[in-house]
Design an enzyme around this catalytic site. Sequence first.
Site, PDB file in Angstrom:
ATOM      1  N   ASP A 102       0.868  -1.177   0.000  1.00  0.00           N
ATOM      2  CA  ASP A 102       0.000   0.000   0.000  1.00  0.00           C
ATOM      3  C   ASP A 102       0.907   1.231   0.000  1.00  0.00           C
ATOM      4  OD1 ASP A 102      -1.715  -2.133   0.568  1.00  0.00           O
ATOM      5  OD2 ASP A 102      -2.914  -1.018   2.017  1.00  0.00           O
ATOM      6  N   LYS A 167      -7.081   3.281  -2.552  1.00  0.00           N
ATOM      7  CA  LYS A 167      -7.375   3.228  -1.114  1.00  0.00           C
ATOM      8  C   LYS A 167      -7.564   4.645  -0.604  1.00  0.00           C
ATOM      9  CE  LYS A 167      -4.939   1.856   3.173  1.00  0.00           C
ATOM     10  NZ  LYS A 167      -3.753   1.127   3.703  1.00  0.00           N
ATOM     11  N   LYS A 201     -10.377   0.201  -1.466  1.00  0.00           N
ATOM     12  CA  LYS A 201     -10.153  -0.063  -0.038  1.00  0.00           C
ATOM     13  C   LYS A 201     -10.402   1.186   0.796  1.00  0.00           C
ATOM     14  CE  LYS A 201      -6.500  -1.443   3.256  1.00  0.00           C
ATOM     15  NZ  LYS A 201      -5.141  -2.017   3.392  1.00  0.00           N
TER      16      LYS A 201
END
Length: 259
Positions: A102, A167, A201
């Site tokens: 990430d 995300k 996400k």
Amino acid sequence: MTELTAAAQRALTLMDLTTLNDDDTDEKVIALCRQANSPAGHTAAICIYPRFIPAARKALREQGTPDIRIATVTNFPHGNDDIEIALAETRAAIAYGADEVDVVFPYRALIAGNEQVGFELVKQCKQACLAANVLLKVIIETGELKQANLIRKASEIAINAGADFIKTSTGKVPVNATLESAELMMSVIRDMGVAKTVGFKPAGGVRTAEDALHYLQLADRILGEGWADARHFRFGASSLLASLLATLGHGAEPSGSGY
């Protein structure tokens, strides 16, 4: 099974159970691995700092859940615009054995009008991940971008540069995941025609089974029922797990806050 119970069961299997605290230790990460193997099933992944990956890998293997994926973070949490450092951190995370990375998008550069550095940073990190069969999630930090046009633009740049997921947040700023930013980001996935290959996400602030239900309802509405599986949807959370388990009849409802 009520709608909430069904959502709780679904959300549990979509969790990236997270600890990203300054006082994390091998012991705390090993405890997280145990929590990820819950009485109601196991989470999709855990999300930890890179240095804890070897301890987590060993713990997951020893407890018989080697299929719980290990996610980590790079260029975190500030989203600086130094591509070489972000790439070096990403390569190091891969070397530690991450299944998923990430990476924080250089959102301040975008706010200042620089679209190119974000594209290049994600593109180079993606190339490193692709070579190692590692999933790349790009954190755009919606709570700092604030404006809908910037949230859309960051999502588009990340996707065009090769993101496997977009995300919302690091969980380290005052405003993290919101339903409003989730709607914008999932709409970009739909409008760009990349729903088969790009996931979403929400992270930070998703704390209760009710919260999870609302995000899943939104995903079902925008991208179709059944889209939000572990390949296309994750919750980045820590305190959410206890609420999901309580909803599913395993333990008391938690109090207090958490990621």
